[in-house]
Scaffold this motif. Sequence first.
Motif, short mmCIF file in Angstrom:
data_model
loop_
_atom_site.label_atom_id
_atom_site.label_comp_id
_atom_site.label_asym_id
_atom_site.label_seq_id
_atom_site.Cartn_x
_atom_site.Cartn_y
_atom_site.Cartn_z
N TRP A 29 7.51 72.28 27.57
CA TRP A 29 8.73 73.06 27.37
C TRP A 29 8.56 74.01 26.21
O TRP A 29 7.68 73.87 25.38
CB TRP A 29 9.94 72.15 27.17
N ARG A 30 9.43 75.02 26.18
CA ARG A 30 9.46 75.98 25.09
C ARG A 30 10.67 75.72 24.24
O ARG A 30 11.78 75.46 24.74
CB ARG A 30 9.51 77.43 25.63
N SER A 31 10.49 75.75 22.94
CA SER A 31 11.51 75.36 21.97
C SER A 31 12.06 76.59 21.25
O SER A 31 11.33 77.26 20.52
CB SER A 31 10.90 74.38 20.96
N VAL A 32 13.35 76.87 21.45
CA VAL A 32 14.05 77.95 20.75
C VAL A 32 15.02 77.32 19.77
O VAL A 32 15.96 76.63 20.18
CB VAL A 32 14.81 78.87 21.72
N HIS A 33 14.80 77.53 18.48
CA HIS A 33 15.73 77.01 17.48
C HIS A 33 16.90 77.98 17.31
O HIS A 33 16.70 79.19 17.16
CB HIS A 33 15.01 76.82 16.14
N ILE A 34 18.10 77.43 17.37
CA ILE A 34 19.31 78.23 17.26
C ILE A 34 20.05 77.82 15.99
O ILE A 34 19.81 76.74 15.43
CB ILE A 34 20.23 78.04 18.50
N PRO A 35 20.99 78.64 15.51
CA PRO A 35 21.78 78.26 14.33
C PRO A 35 22.63 77.01 14.60
O PRO A 35 23.06 76.77 15.72
CB PRO A 35 22.66 79.49 14.07
N MET A 36 22.89 76.24 13.56
CA MET A 36 23.74 75.06 13.68
C MET A 36 25.21 75.44 13.87
O MET A 36 25.99 74.67 14.42
CB MET A 36 23.61 74.17 12.43
N ILE A 37 25.59 76.60 13.36
CA ILE A 37 26.99 77.02 13.43
C ILE A 37 27.06 78.44 13.97
O ILE A 37 26.06 79.15 14.05
CB ILE A 37 27.67 76.95 12.04
N MET A 38 28.27 78.83 14.36
CA MET A 38 28.49 80.19 14.82
C MET A 38 28.37 81.15 13.64
O MET A 38 28.64 80.76 12.50
CB MET A 38 29.87 80.31 15.46
N PRO A 39 27.96 82.41 13.88
CA PRO A 39 27.66 83.01 15.18
C PRO A 39 26.27 82.66 15.68
O PRO A 39 25.37 82.38 14.89
CB PRO A 39 27.79 84.50 14.90
N LYS A 40 26.13 82.70 17.02
CA LYS A 40 24.84 82.46 17.68
C LYS A 40 24.64 83.61 18.68
O LYS A 40 24.76 83.41 19.90
CB LYS A 40 24.85 81.11 18.39
N PRO A 41 24.37 84.81 18.20
CA PRO A 41 24.42 86.00 19.06
C PRO A 41 23.46 85.96 20.24
O PRO A 41 23.84 86.37 21.36
CB PRO A 41 24.10 87.14 18.10
N ASP A 42 22.25 85.48 20.05
CA ASP A 42 21.30 85.47 21.16
C ASP A 42 21.68 84.42 22.20
O ASP A 42 21.57 84.65 23.41
CB ASP A 42 19.88 85.21 20.64
N LEU A 43 22.15 83.26 21.76
CA LEU A 43 22.59 82.24 22.70
C LEU A 43 23.84 82.71 23.45
O LEU A 43 23.94 82.52 24.67
CB LEU A 43 22.89 80.94 21.96
#
Length: 316
Positions: A29-43
């Motif tokens: 799998w490929r792992s994309v780390h996202i922010p813990m809180i908003m905003p999450k613009p790419d997600l």
Amino acid sequence: MSEFILHHYPASPFAEKIRLMLGFRQLPWRSVHIPMIMPKPDLTALTGGYRRTPVAQIGADIYCDTALIARLLERLQPSPSLYPQPQATNANLLALWADSSLFSAAVAYAFQPAGMQAMFGQLGPEQIAKFIEDRKEMRKGGSSPRMGLDQAWGALLNYLPWLESQLAGRDSSQPGFFCGSAATIADFAIYHPLWFIRRAGPLAALLDPYPRLTAWYARMSEFGHGPAEPLSSSDALVIARETAPDELPKVELRQVDGCALGDEVTVSATDYGTDPVRGELVMSSVDEIVIRRDDERAGVVQVHFPRLGYRIAKAG
């Protein structure tokens, strides 16, 4: 088929549920780390507003909620099954309880000051304050208010002996899991709330009096996370934009909510993180809802939701 991509952050308990399933199946799998809180613009470009963690992506198909992502992994690799007959009904019911009642109690217990310090001590006071405010926003408009500490502690003092007792009933000659000699969806749903408590520093001592549960937890941990490679969120957007959504299975329309295929609808969770996602209804089955949306950055994507725990309505 495009690669399996998981949008997550390391401290997310529901993401740990899926990471462990990937290790159990040894799926790449490929792992994309996202922010813990908003905003999450790419997600948000991929989901249309759904903010809960994790989110799975295969090409231009976006999958929300771990209940649905678990079934997606079952389709990608059916064996070994996490829904074996005849244990599937019991496993599903136990998983529903664990993902709601057990999880809510675990989070409220672990979010005591000592637990917050152990899990988020690397964050500054301002960042912790933003995290707490973000979680308050997530619960607005939902049916799942946060438990008080006394209520959570009381619940866990009941739940943990139940789990210990369930494992005590297994054949002593085989390593036990909650629905038999092999792991099922129930085990992964029970694991991630206890994983969250384990991360809460001195508060993890609550689990010490339960030796069978401790041994089961160690067996589950051995599955690991499988072979993962990092991917940037911007590259994930490119993959979505340059891939056509998959053809959906031909299923009977379940018009229990007054919405027909082709309608402009909104889909939102009912318990927390209730931000609505708007798009064209392109599939409505007994257990899955799919809407198609056209995003300026992600292109045409199909966003998949489970039916349980979500509401669908015609867009106003």
